[in-house]
Design an enzyme around this catalytic site. Sequence first.
Site, PDB file in Angstrom:
ATOM      1  N   GLY A 177       1.156  -1.000   0.250  1.00 17.90           N
ATOM      2  CA  GLY A 177       0.026  -0.247   0.294  1.00 17.90           C
ATOM      3  C   GLY A 177       0.967   1.509  -0.101  1.00 17.90           C
ATOM      4  O   GLY A 177       1.848   0.996  -0.544  1.00 17.90           O
ATOM      5  N   ARG A 178       0.481   2.693   1.089  1.00 17.84           N
ATOM      6  CA  ARG A 178       0.593   3.366   0.378  1.00 17.84           C
ATOM      7  C   ARG A 178       2.199   3.350   1.180  1.00 17.84           C
ATOM      8  O   ARG A 178       3.373   3.668   0.268  1.00 17.84           O
ATOM      9  CB  ARG A 178       0.244   4.951   1.330  1.00 17.84           C
ATOM     10  CG  ARG A 178      -1.257   5.194   0.259  1.00 17.84           C
ATOM     11  CD  ARG A 178      -1.496   5.925   1.331  1.00 17.84           C
ATOM     12  NE  ARG A 178      -3.106   6.672   0.592  1.00 17.84           N
ATOM     13  CZ  ARG A 178      -4.127   6.116   0.635  1.00 17.84           C
ATOM     14  NH1 ARG A 178      -3.722   5.217   1.852  1.00 17.84           N
ATOM     15  NH2 ARG A 178      -5.052   6.979   0.353  1.00 17.84           N
ATOM     16  N   ILE A 179       2.331   2.799   1.868  1.00 17.57           N
ATOM     17  CA  ILE A 179       3.662   3.112   2.916  1.00 17.57           C
ATOM     18  C   ILE A 179       4.581   1.690   3.414  1.00 17.57           C
ATOM     19  O   ILE A 179       5.802   2.234   2.627  1.00 17.57           O
ATOM     20  CB  ILE A 179       3.050   2.722   4.743  1.00 17.57           C
ATOM     21  CG1 ILE A 179       2.155   4.105   4.922  1.00 17.57           C
ATOM     22  CG2 ILE A 179       4.340   2.639   5.378  1.00 17.57           C
ATOM     23  CD1 ILE A 179       1.441   3.422   6.526  1.00 17.57           C
ATOM     24  N   ARG A 224      -2.008  -9.152  -1.272  1.00 18.81           N
ATOM     25  CA  ARG A 224      -3.287  -9.383  -2.329  1.00 18.81           C
ATOM     26  C   ARG A 224      -3.698  -9.259  -3.622  1.00 18.81           C
ATOM     27  O   ARG A 224      -3.245 -10.329  -3.982  1.00 18.81           O
ATOM     28  CB  ARG A 224      -4.428  -8.821  -1.174  1.00 18.81           C
ATOM     29  CG  ARG A 224      -5.185  -9.785  -0.062  1.00 18.81           C
ATOM     30  CD  ARG A 224      -5.727  -9.282   0.904  1.00 18.81           C
ATOM     31  NE  ARG A 224      -6.149  -7.397   0.648  1.00 18.81           N
ATOM     32  CZ  ARG A 224      -6.402  -6.772   1.014  1.00 18.81           C
ATOM     33  NH1 ARG A 224      -7.478  -7.247   1.275  1.00 18.81           N
ATOM     34  NH2 ARG A 224      -6.000  -5.741   0.626  1.00 18.81           N
ATOM     35  N   THR A 225      -3.094  -8.394  -3.805  1.00 18.67           N
ATOM     36  CA  THR A 225      -2.587  -7.588  -5.516  1.00 18.67           C
ATOM     37  C   THR A 225      -1.867  -7.567  -6.353  1.00 18.67           C
ATOM     38  O   THR A 225      -0.990  -6.638  -4.961  1.00 18.67           O
ATOM     39  CB  THR A 225      -4.389  -7.238  -6.057  1.00 18.67           C
ATOM     40  OG1 THR A 225      -4.445  -6.636  -5.147  1.00 18.67           O
ATOM     41  CG2 THR A 225      -5.074  -8.319  -6.141  1.00 18.67           C
ATOM     42  N   SER A 241       3.960  -1.960  11.507  1.00 19.16           N
ATOM     43  CA  SER A 241       2.928  -2.073  11.120  1.00 19.16           C
ATOM     44  C   SER A 241       2.055  -2.595  12.474  1.00 19.16           C
ATOM     45  O   SER A 241       1.994  -1.482  12.801  1.00 19.16           O
ATOM     46  CB  SER A 241       2.859  -2.750   9.910  1.00 19.16           C
ATOM     47  OG  SER A 241       2.901  -4.552  10.304  1.00 19.16           O
ATOM     48  N   ARG A 242       1.952  -3.819  12.791  1.00 22.23           N
ATOM     49  CA  ARG A 242       1.471  -4.027  14.190  1.00 22.23           C
ATOM     50  C   ARG A 242       1.960  -5.279  14.158  1.00 22.23           C
ATOM     51  O   ARG A 242       2.242  -6.715  13.273  1.00 22.23           O
ATOM     52  CB  ARG A 242      -0.095  -4.682  13.229  1.00 22.23           C
ATOM     53  CG  ARG A 242      -1.471  -3.308  13.155  1.00 22.23           C
ATOM     54  CD  ARG A 242      -0.992  -2.652  14.237  1.00 22.23           C
ATOM     55  NE  ARG A 242      -2.294  -1.271  14.119  1.00 22.23           N
ATOM     56  CZ  ARG A 242      -2.292  -0.004  13.878  1.00 22.23           C
ATOM     57  NH1 ARG A 242      -0.665   0.513  13.975  1.00 22.23           N
ATOM     58  NH2 ARG A 242      -2.709   0.798  13.906  1.00 22.23           N
ATOM     59  N   GLU A 256       0.966  -3.194  23.582  1.00 21.87           N
ATOM     60  CA  GLU A 256       1.432  -2.287  23.743  1.00 21.87           C
ATOM     61  C   GLU A 256       1.010  -1.764  24.927  1.00 21.87           C
ATOM     62  O   GLU A 256      -0.381  -1.538  24.958  1.00 21.87           O
ATOM     63  CB  GLU A 256       1.327  -1.477  22.918  1.00 21.87           C
ATOM     64  CG  GLU A 256       1.918  -2.476  21.952  1.00 21.87           C
ATOM     65  CD  GLU A 256       2.567  -1.276  20.366  1.00 21.87           C
ATOM     66  OE1 GLU A 256       1.306  -0.738  20.372  1.00 21.87           O
ATOM     67  OE2 GLU A 256       3.058  -1.784  19.004  1.00 21.87           O
ATOM     68  N   HIS A 282       6.880   2.159  19.181  1.00 20.54           N
ATOM     69  CA  HIS A 282       5.205   2.911  18.117  1.00 20.54           C
ATOM     70  C   HIS A 282       5.109   4.258  17.839  1.00 20.54           C
ATOM     71  O   HIS A 282       4.169   4.925  18.576  1.00 20.54           O
ATOM     72  CB  HIS A 282       4.057   1.818  19.328  1.00 20.54           C
ATOM     73  CG  HIS A 282       2.594   2.097  18.048  1.00 20.54           C
ATOM     74  ND1 HIS A 282       1.562   1.178  17.759  1.00 20.54           N
ATOM     75  CD2 HIS A 282       2.622   3.243  16.845  1.00 20.54           C
ATOM     76  CE1 HIS A 282       0.686   0.974  16.389  1.00 20.54           C
ATOM     77  NE2 HIS A 282       1.460   1.995  16.481  1.00 20.54           N
ATOM     78  N   GLY A 288       5.797   5.372  14.438  1.00 24.93           N
ATOM     79  CA  GLY A 288       6.046   5.775  13.136  1.00 24.93           C
ATOM     80  C   GLY A 288       5.573   6.642  12.430  1.00 24.93           C
ATOM     81  O   GLY A 288       5.976   7.393  12.498  1.00 24.93           O
TER      82      GLY A 288
HETATM   83  C1  8YV Z   1      -0.593   5.320  15.623  1.00 19.66           C
HETATM   84  C2  8YV Z   1      -0.678   3.996  13.471  1.00 19.66           C
HETATM   85  O1  8YV Z   1      -1.921   5.137  15.577  1.00 19.66           O
HETATM   86  O2  8YV Z   1      -1.505   5.186  12.253  1.00 19.66           O
HETATM   87  C3  8YV Z   1      -1.241   3.955  12.918  1.00 19.66           C
HETATM   88  O3  8YV Z   1      -2.202   3.008  12.831  1.00 19.66           O
HETATM   89  O4  8YV Z   1       0.012   3.123  14.200  1.00 19.66           O
HETATM   90  C4  8YV Z   1      -0.007   5.150  13.991  1.00 19.66           C
HETATM   91  O5  8YV Z   1       0.024   6.181  13.515  1.00 19.66           O
HETATM   92  C5  8YV Z   1       0.294   6.559  16.029  1.00 19.66           C
HETATM   93  O6  8YV Z   1       1.857   6.473  16.481  1.00 19.66           O
HETATM   94  C6  8YV Z   1      -0.534   6.702  17.609  1.00 19.66           C
HETATM   95  O7  8YV Z   1      -0.364   5.536  18.471  1.00 19.66           O
END
Ligand code: 8YV
Length: 322
Positions: A158-160, A180-181, A239-240, A269, A287, A289
């Site tokens: 995606g974008r990132i 996925r695509t 990401s997550r 977290e 967290h 980013g």
């Molecule tokens: C956090 C992010 O939300 O945009 C997202 O999905 O993971 C981050 O931008 C932001 O750091 C607040 O926790």
Amino acid sequence: MKPRLILACLMPTDVNIRAMREFDAIIAAGPDDMTVAEVTEAAIAHEADAIMFTNTLPLSAAAVAGLPPTVRVGATSSVGYDHIDVPAAKARGLHVTNTPGVLTECTADHAFMMMLAAARRGYEYDRIMRKGWRYRIGQGDLLGVRVTGKTLGILGMGRIGRAMAQRARGFDMKIVYHARTRLPPELELGATYFPTFEAMLPHCDFLSLHAPANPATDKIVNAHTLSLLPDGAVLVNVSRGGLVDEDALVEALTSGKLFAAGLDVFRQEPDFDLRFAALDNVFLSPHVGSASKETRNAMGFRALDNIAAVLAGKGPIDPLWT
Ligand code: 8YV
């Protein structure tokens, strides 16, 4: 009369100022973001039209059900929305929005920093200096791995993911990806597509995760998939945390299967697994980013724009569903 807002998360001052100017707003006072119980109570007492929050607020089906009927829009100041029960929100008729686009560049910058720092032993070098470095370091000591010219695998284009690829091209890296695509050529820009994650992994000197957390990606990085990487690979995750089986990752970092990892996100977290903090070959961040001044303001303003648009009857700018 101004519309009524509960701003449930601690935002930069400029965002709070705008929220107070344009809304009759109750703003989280800290030290933490508001809990679901606090948001519910405030929304009922204030007869709120809107709530704004981030990924610290789990908007579960129960949380959605607890919101008073006055609340018409929930805006998360984040691109990720795995903290939101979308079917429940949809069924309740709540508009839900996120903030895509505005955090792309800074999140990719952070991922790239994590990749460089992990590969080039950023944490260990910094620690040596802070302890006063007064000894010889031989030419064969404390060596990292070269980044320039290597192959970067990207999960989620995606974008990132694409912004990460753009940075990597500046380092003469070969880009491979799984999503996925397949992207059209004008977005792929020479990157090699793999229809399966597994097929891509043996090619990845570096692997960077840029996919959302959902049942399909849960623990997609696990003992099996890690074993498919070349020995000495480097993992980056901004990401997550849900994408990673953390037991398997600790094992891969301890055994030397992975050379290093750069981790910004964790399954839990803020109470992340402290085994990572004990490993020298992990570069860690909490967290953050998207955490540049410009981007956090842009995210907050975008969330407020979304709320204003919905309450003005124009419909959301960044709806989670259409
Ligand atoms: C956090 C992010 O939300 O945009 C997202 O999905 O993971 C981050 O931008 C932001 O750091 C607040 O926790």
